[in-house]
Design a protein around this motif. Structure first.
Motif, PDB file in Angstrom:
ATOM      1  N   VAL A  24       0.794  -1.229   0.000  1.00 47.84           N
ATOM      2  CA  VAL A  24       0.000   0.000   0.000  1.00 47.84           C
ATOM      3  C   VAL A  24       0.831   1.286   0.000  1.00 47.84           C
ATOM      4  O   VAL A  24       0.351   2.333  -0.439  1.00 47.84           O
ATOM      5  N   SER A  25       2.073   1.242   0.471  1.00 41.21           N
ATOM      6  CA  SER A  25       2.842   2.482   0.592  1.00 41.21           C
ATOM      7  C   SER A  25       3.072   3.197  -0.742  1.00 41.21           C
ATOM      8  O   SER A  25       3.063   4.442  -0.775  1.00 41.21           O
ATOM      9  N   PRO A  26       3.271   2.482  -1.876  1.00 37.63           N
ATOM     10  CA  PRO A  26       3.398   3.223  -3.142  1.00 37.63           C
ATOM     11  C   PRO A  26       2.166   4.044  -3.490  1.00 37.63           C
ATOM     12  O   PRO A  26       2.272   5.090  -4.138  1.00 37.63           O
ATOM     13  N   ILE A  27       1.002   3.605  -3.060  1.00 37.68           N
ATOM     14  CA  ILE A  27      -0.229   4.347  -3.341  1.00 37.68           C
ATOM     15  C   ILE A  27      -0.206   5.697  -2.640  1.00 37.68           C
ATOM     16  O   ILE A  27      -0.610   6.715  -3.211  1.00 37.68           O
ATOM     17  N   PHE A  28       0.304   5.728  -1.414  1.00 33.57           N
ATOM     18  CA  PHE A  28       0.346   6.985  -0.671  1.00 33.57           C
ATOM     19  C   PHE A  28       1.374   7.955  -1.261  1.00 33.57           C
ATOM     20  O   PHE A  28       1.311   9.155  -1.003  1.00 33.57           O
ATOM     21  N   ARG A  29       2.303   7.434  -2.053  1.00 31.60           N
ATOM     22  CA  ARG A  29       3.278   8.301  -2.734  1.00 31.60           C
ATOM     23  C   ARG A  29       2.741   8.832  -4.064  1.00 31.60           C
ATOM     24  O   ARG A  29       3.401   9.663  -4.699  1.00 31.60           O
ATOM     25  N   LYS A  30       1.598   8.360  -4.490  1.00 30.41           N
ATOM     26  CA  LYS A  30       0.981   8.860  -5.728  1.00 30.41           C
ATOM     27  C   LYS A  30       0.225  10.138  -5.373  1.00 30.41           C
ATOM     28  O   LYS A  30      -1.007  10.161  -5.240  1.00 30.41           O
ATOM     29  N   ARG A  31       0.985  11.215  -5.223  1.00 28.84           N
ATOM     30  CA  ARG A  31       0.478  12.415  -4.569  1.00 28.84           C
ATOM     31  C   ARG A  31      -0.612  13.147  -5.344  1.00 28.84           C
ATOM     32  O   ARG A  31      -1.490  13.749  -4.739  1.00 28.84           O
ATOM     33  N   GLU A  32      -0.566  13.100  -6.674  1.00 34.08           N
ATOM     34  CA  GLU A  32      -1.636  13.759  -7.433  1.00 34.08           C
ATOM     35  C   GLU A  32      -2.982  13.146  -7.077  1.00 34.08           C
ATOM     36  O   GLU A  32      -3.974  13.854  -6.868  1.00 34.08           O
ATOM     37  N   LEU A  33      -3.015  11.829  -6.970  1.00 34.74           N
ATOM     38  CA  LEU A  33      -4.247  11.131  -6.619  1.00 34.74           C
ATOM     39  C   LEU A  33      -4.644  11.405  -5.174  1.00 34.74           C
ATOM     40  O   LEU A  33      -5.797  11.738  -4.894  1.00 34.74           O
ATOM     41  N   ILE A  34      -3.689  11.284  -4.258  1.00 36.25           N
ATOM     42  CA  ILE A  34      -3.982  11.483  -2.837  1.00 36.25           C
ATOM     43  C   ILE A  34      -4.411  12.926  -2.569  1.00 36.25           C
ATOM     44  O   ILE A  34      -5.381  13.182  -1.837  1.00 36.25           O
ATOM     45  N   ASP A  35      -3.719  13.891  -3.160  1.00 38.28           N
ATOM     46  CA  ASP A  35      -4.081  15.294  -2.962  1.00 38.28           C
ATOM     47  C   ASP A  35      -5.480  15.584  -3.491  1.00 38.28           C
ATOM     48  O   ASP A  35      -6.246  16.351  -2.881  1.00 38.28           O
ATOM     49  N   ASN A  61     -15.633  11.587   2.771  1.00 37.04           N
ATOM     50  CA  ASN A  61     -15.431  10.594   3.832  1.00 37.04           C
ATOM     51  C   ASN A  61     -14.334  11.088   4.778  1.00 37.04           C
ATOM     52  O   ASN A  61     -13.148  10.947   4.511  1.00 37.04           O
ATOM     53  N   SER A  62     -14.717  11.689   5.889  1.00 32.89           N
ATOM     54  CA  SER A  62     -13.752  12.322   6.788  1.00 32.89           C
ATOM     55  C   SER A  62     -12.833  11.303   7.472  1.00 32.89           C
ATOM     56  O   SER A  62     -11.658  11.591   7.724  1.00 32.89           O
ATOM     57  N   GLU A  63     -13.343  10.121   7.753  1.00 35.78           N
ATOM     58  CA  GLU A  63     -12.526   9.097   8.408  1.00 35.78           C
ATOM     59  C   GLU A  63     -11.392   8.640   7.490  1.00 35.78           C
ATOM     60  O   GLU A  63     -10.242   8.495   7.913  1.00 35.78           O
ATOM     61  N   LEU A  64     -11.716   8.462   6.240  1.00 32.97           N
ATOM     62  CA  LEU A  64     -10.718   8.029   5.266  1.00 32.97           C
ATOM     63  C   LEU A  64      -9.692   9.129   4.999  1.00 32.97           C
ATOM     64  O   LEU A  64      -8.488   8.864   4.883  1.00 32.97           O
ATOM     65  N   THR A  65     -10.142  10.368   4.907  1.00 28.15           N
ATOM     66  CA  THR A  65      -9.202  11.463   4.666  1.00 28.15           C
ATOM     67  C   THR A  65      -8.273  11.674   5.860  1.00 28.15           C
ATOM     68  O   THR A  65      -7.088  11.985   5.681  1.00 28.15           O
ATOM     69  N   ALA A  66      -8.759  11.493   7.064  1.00 24.36           N
ATOM     70  CA  ALA A  66      -7.897  11.610   8.241  1.00 24.36           C
ATOM     71  C   ALA A  66      -6.800  10.554   8.206  1.00 24.36           C
ATOM     72  O   ALA A  66      -5.637  10.821   8.541  1.00 24.36           O
ATOM     73  N   PHE A  67      -7.154   9.348   7.792  1.00 26.77           N
ATOM     74  CA  PHE A  67      -6.176   8.265   7.655  1.00 26.77           C
ATOM     75  C   PHE A  67      -5.112   8.627   6.619  1.00 26.77           C
ATOM     76  O   PHE A  67      -3.917   8.446   6.839  1.00 26.77           O
ATOM     77  N   LEU A  68      -5.547   9.161   5.472  1.00 26.92           N
ATOM     78  CA  LEU A  68      -4.612   9.523   4.410  1.00 26.92           C
ATOM     79  C   LEU A  68      -3.682  10.652   4.832  1.00 26.92           C
ATOM     80  O   LEU A  68      -2.478  10.626   4.531  1.00 26.92           O
ATOM     81  N   ARG A  69      -4.207  11.648   5.531  1.00 24.00           N
ATOM     82  CA  ARG A  69      -3.386  12.751   5.994  1.00 24.00           C
ATOM     83  C   ARG A  69      -2.281  12.254   6.931  1.00 24.00           C
ATOM     84  O   ARG A  69      -1.130  12.708   6.876  1.00 24.00           O
ATOM     85  N   ALA A  70      -2.620  11.303   7.773  1.00 20.03           N
ATOM     86  CA  ALA A  70      -1.634  10.738   8.689  1.00 20.03           C
ATOM     87  C   ALA A  70      -0.560   9.967   7.926  1.00 20.03           C
ATOM     88  O   ALA A  70       0.612   9.977   8.321  1.00 20.03           O
ATOM     89  N   LYS A  71      -0.941   9.333   6.841  1.00 22.80           N
ATOM     90  CA  LYS A  71      -0.005   8.518   6.079  1.00 22.80           C
ATOM     91  C   LYS A  71       0.991   9.335   5.273  1.00 22.80           C
ATOM     92  O   LYS A  71       2.095   8.879   4.985  1.00 22.80           O
ATOM     93  N   ILE A  72       0.622  10.556   4.872  1.00 24.25           N
ATOM     94  CA  ILE A  72       1.507  11.330   3.995  1.00 24.25           C
ATOM     95  C   ILE A  72       2.295  12.392   4.757  1.00 24.25           C
ATOM     96  O   ILE A  72       2.974  13.210   4.150  1.00 24.25           O
ATOM     97  N   LYS A  73       2.214  12.407   6.069  1.00 20.61           N
ATOM     98  CA  LYS A  73       2.985  13.378   6.861  1.00 20.61           C
ATOM     99  C   LYS A  73       4.481  13.136   6.692  1.00 20.61           C
ATOM    100  O   LYS A  73       4.923  12.002   6.656  1.00 20.61           O
TER     101      LYS A  73
END
Length: 210
Positions: free
Chosen positions: A179-190, A198-210
């Protein structure tokens, strides 16, 4: 309507064609089409990883529909359908696309971008996308069975919701290497962070890309 385009790394060469044909096929809907690759000079993403991206886009609420694919289109469809709230059709032909667009109330289309994509392959792709997004969608087919088909589609969604877990559980249950390469796909994540509901999912993503 917001439509995302994202395909496996094996079919980078088809990305631009798929993007242009998706825009063309959905222009009458007034849709916005966003291209998330995969393109040259990116990390390689397997169809499994791209299916997780599909799940993120749809479960976050940032996107209404995803057009995707891999070499055969079949693997991507199977992987995407394993995810919560994703109803993906494997659409090798225009007739498959027409029936899926009328009957199954799906939110993801997986296309064959390698297998049988020979001379005239771009014509089949164009006609397939046209038939998928031909208005009106989700009306049921044939006409005499339309109401039954719509009831069955709703029942399938209920079964899928009961049978599957949520996207957050999927992401936290998988190995980091996947899963870590997905979090590096910043155009998609941003994009997800800016457009998600979905606030729960976005909170998770924000924590992953810090």
């Amino acid at each position: 309507m917001k439509i995302a385009l994202i395909q496996a790394s094996t079919q980078i060469a088809r990305n631009h064609l798929l993007f242009e044909e998706t825009k063309r096929a959905t222009e009458h809907l007034g849709a916005e089409v966003f291209n998330f690759g995969v393109v040259e000079n990116e990390e390689n993403f397997s169809y499994i990883q791209i299916s997780l991206c599909v799940g993120l886009l749809l479960n976050s609420g940032a996107i209404d529909y995803v057009v995707t694919g891999c070499s055969s289109g079949n693997g991507m469809a199977i992987a995407a359908n394993a995810l919560p709230n994703v109803i993906c059709g494997y659409l090798p032909t225009p007739s498959d696309a027409f029936l899926f667009g009328r009957i199954n109330q799906g939110n993801c289309a997986s296309l064959s971008l390698g297998l049988n994509f020979g001379w005239g392959g771009e014509i089949n792709l164009r006609f397939t996308l046209e038939k998928l997004f031909e208005a009106p969608m989700n009306t049921g087919y044939p006409v005499e069975s339309a109401e039954r088909k719509k009831r069955d589609a709703a029942r399938f969604k209920a079964i899928k919701k009961l049978a599957q877990t949520d996207m957050l559980s999927v992401l936290t249950g998988l190995e980091e290497e996947l899963v870590s390469p997905i979090f590096r796909k910043r155009e998609l994540i941003d994009f997800i962070l800016e457009n998600a509901t979905n606030s729960e999912l976005t909170a998770f993503l924000r924590a992953k890309i810090k």
